[in-house]
Design a protein around this motif. Structure first.
Motif, PDB file in Angstrom:
ATOM      1  N   ASP A  15       0.814  -1.211   0.000  1.00 30.64           N
ATOM      2  CA  ASP A  15       0.000   0.000   0.000  1.00 30.64           C
ATOM      3  C   ASP A  15       0.850   1.264   0.000  1.00 30.64           C
ATOM      4  O   ASP A  15       0.643   2.172  -0.804  1.00 30.64           O
ATOM      5  CB  ASP A  15      -0.944   0.000   1.208  1.00 30.64           C
ATOM      6  N   SER A  44       1.221   3.982  -2.940  1.00 31.13           N
ATOM      7  CA  SER A  44       0.880   5.382  -2.645  1.00 31.13           C
ATOM      8  C   SER A  44       1.996   6.327  -3.069  1.00 31.13           C
ATOM      9  O   SER A  44       1.736   7.385  -3.654  1.00 31.13           O
ATOM     10  CB  SER A  44       0.601   5.559  -1.153  1.00 31.13           C
ATOM     11  N   GLN A  71       1.757   9.290  -5.836  1.00 32.34           N
ATOM     12  CA  GLN A  71       2.126  10.681  -5.572  1.00 32.34           C
ATOM     13  C   GLN A  71       2.975  11.234  -6.716  1.00 32.34           C
ATOM     14  O   GLN A  71       2.750  12.347  -7.177  1.00 32.34           O
ATOM     15  CB  GLN A  71       2.880  10.802  -4.248  1.00 32.34           C
ATOM     16  N   HIS A 106      -2.132  16.743  -0.422  1.00 28.21           N
ATOM     17  CA  HIS A 106      -2.782  15.539   0.109  1.00 28.21           C
ATOM     18  C   HIS A 106      -2.217  14.289  -0.577  1.00 28.21           C
ATOM     19  O   HIS A 106      -1.537  14.379  -1.586  1.00 28.21           O
ATOM     20  CB  HIS A 106      -4.296  15.603  -0.137  1.00 28.21           C
ATOM     21  N   TYR A 107      -2.507  13.157   0.032  1.00 26.99           N
ATOM     22  CA  TYR A 107      -2.227  11.878  -0.622  1.00 26.99           C
ATOM     23  C   TYR A 107      -3.329  11.599  -1.633  1.00 26.99           C
ATOM     24  O   TYR A 107      -4.487  11.969  -1.417  1.00 26.99           O
ATOM     25  CB  TYR A 107      -2.246  10.725   0.393  1.00 26.99           C
ATOM     26  N   VAL A 108      -2.984  10.934  -2.731  1.00 26.91           N
ATOM     27  CA  VAL A 108      -3.997  10.448  -3.660  1.00 26.91           C
ATOM     28  C   VAL A 108      -4.899   9.530  -2.845  1.00 26.91           C
ATOM     29  O   VAL A 108      -4.424   8.688  -2.079  1.00 26.91           O
ATOM     30  CB  VAL A 108      -3.345   9.690  -4.838  1.00 26.91           C
ATOM     31  N   ARG A 109      -6.203   9.712  -2.951  1.00 28.13           N
ATOM     32  CA  ARG A 109      -7.172   9.062  -2.075  1.00 28.13           C
ATOM     33  C   ARG A 109      -7.504   7.629  -2.507  1.00 28.13           C
ATOM     34  O   ARG A 109      -8.433   7.393  -3.273  1.00 28.13           O
ATOM     35  CB  ARG A 109      -8.460   9.877  -2.027  1.00 28.13           C
ATOM     36  N   PHE A 110      -6.719   6.692  -2.023  1.00 22.95           N
ATOM     37  CA  PHE A 110      -7.031   5.282  -2.208  1.00 22.95           C
ATOM     38  C   PHE A 110      -6.327   4.480  -1.122  1.00 22.95           C
ATOM     39  O   PHE A 110      -5.392   4.956  -0.487  1.00 22.95           O
ATOM     40  CB  PHE A 110      -6.645   4.763  -3.603  1.00 22.95           C
ATOM     41  N   LEU A 111      -6.784   3.282  -0.931  1.00 26.48           N
ATOM     42  CA  LEU A 111      -6.155   2.340  -0.019  1.00 26.48           C
ATOM     43  C   LEU A 111      -6.001   1.040  -0.790  1.00 26.48           C
ATOM     44  O   LEU A 111      -6.992   0.472  -1.254  1.00 26.48           O
ATOM     45  CB  LEU A 111      -7.008   2.120   1.230  1.00 26.48           C
TER      46      LEU A 111
END
Length: 193
Positions: free
Chosen positions: A47, A51, A55, A63-68
């Motif tokens: 993960d 991430s 980026q 912000h971080y790119v919004r995913f998990l």
């Protein structure tokens, strides 16, 4: 001392050679001193490295790119290792195609490709060590990579005689002669200049 996509490759090869033969072990055991088991640790590695790659590709400013990214619940240890190493390979590709002037958000500073490569190496090697200890073996990372990572992420820290020990000390994982184990630490994601 620049950290590069090639360094991510060296770290990947080390972790794969160490953990690959241990996929038959019990991955529900704790990973080193972490509260996570080996499965959760491998998933975290995949993960966080995905991430970092996101980026560099998306280049958000705040912000971080919004995913998990999560492995399938029924993933085998082989598939968990594959997931983690895929994250490394995608970060390696993102670092390779990014120009040095690229910047993207990270909580420790607006990071460049070298910063993401260094953070990726640190995550992979440190959590690779957690996995190795949890699976009953030992990680022996390339010292040159560790030295470059410490120089990039912890530029104000004195060098240790063994760069691997230096990286682990900088991240609060052990004590060194004359230096107690760090309770708090923070690396530098932003470029040094």
């Amino acid at each position: 001392m620049t950290v590069t996509a090639e360094d991510l490759g060296f770290a990947l090869a080390c972790v794969d050679a160490t953990i690959g033969p241990r996929t038959g072990a019990d991955w529900t055991r704790p990973a080193g001193d972490l509260d996570w088991d080996c499965r959760q640790t491998a998933e975290h590695v995949g993960d966080v490295l995905l991430s970092y790659a996101a980026q560099l590709v998306s280049r958000p400013k705040d912000h971080y790119v919004r995913f998990l990214a999560k492995a399938d619940e029924g993933a085998t240890p082989e598939e968990l290792l594959e997931f983690a190493l895929t994250g490394v390979r995608l970060l390696q590709a993102a670092v390779s195609v990014s120009t040095p002037d690229v910047r993207a958000y990270h909580p420790t500073g607006f990071a460049d490709p070298e910063g993401f490569a260094a953070m990726g190496c640190a995550e992979l090697l440190l959590h690779g060590d957690d996995l190795a200890r949890g699976l009953g073996t030992e990680l022996d990372p390339p010292r040159e990579v560790c030295a470059r990572v410490v120089a990039r992420l912890f530029p104000d820290e004195a060098e240790a005689s063994d760069p691997w020990d230096g990286l682990r000390w900088c991240t609060g994982r052990l004590e060194l002669p004359g230096r107690s184990r760090r309770a708090e630490w923070k690396w530098r994601g932003a470029p040094l200049v």
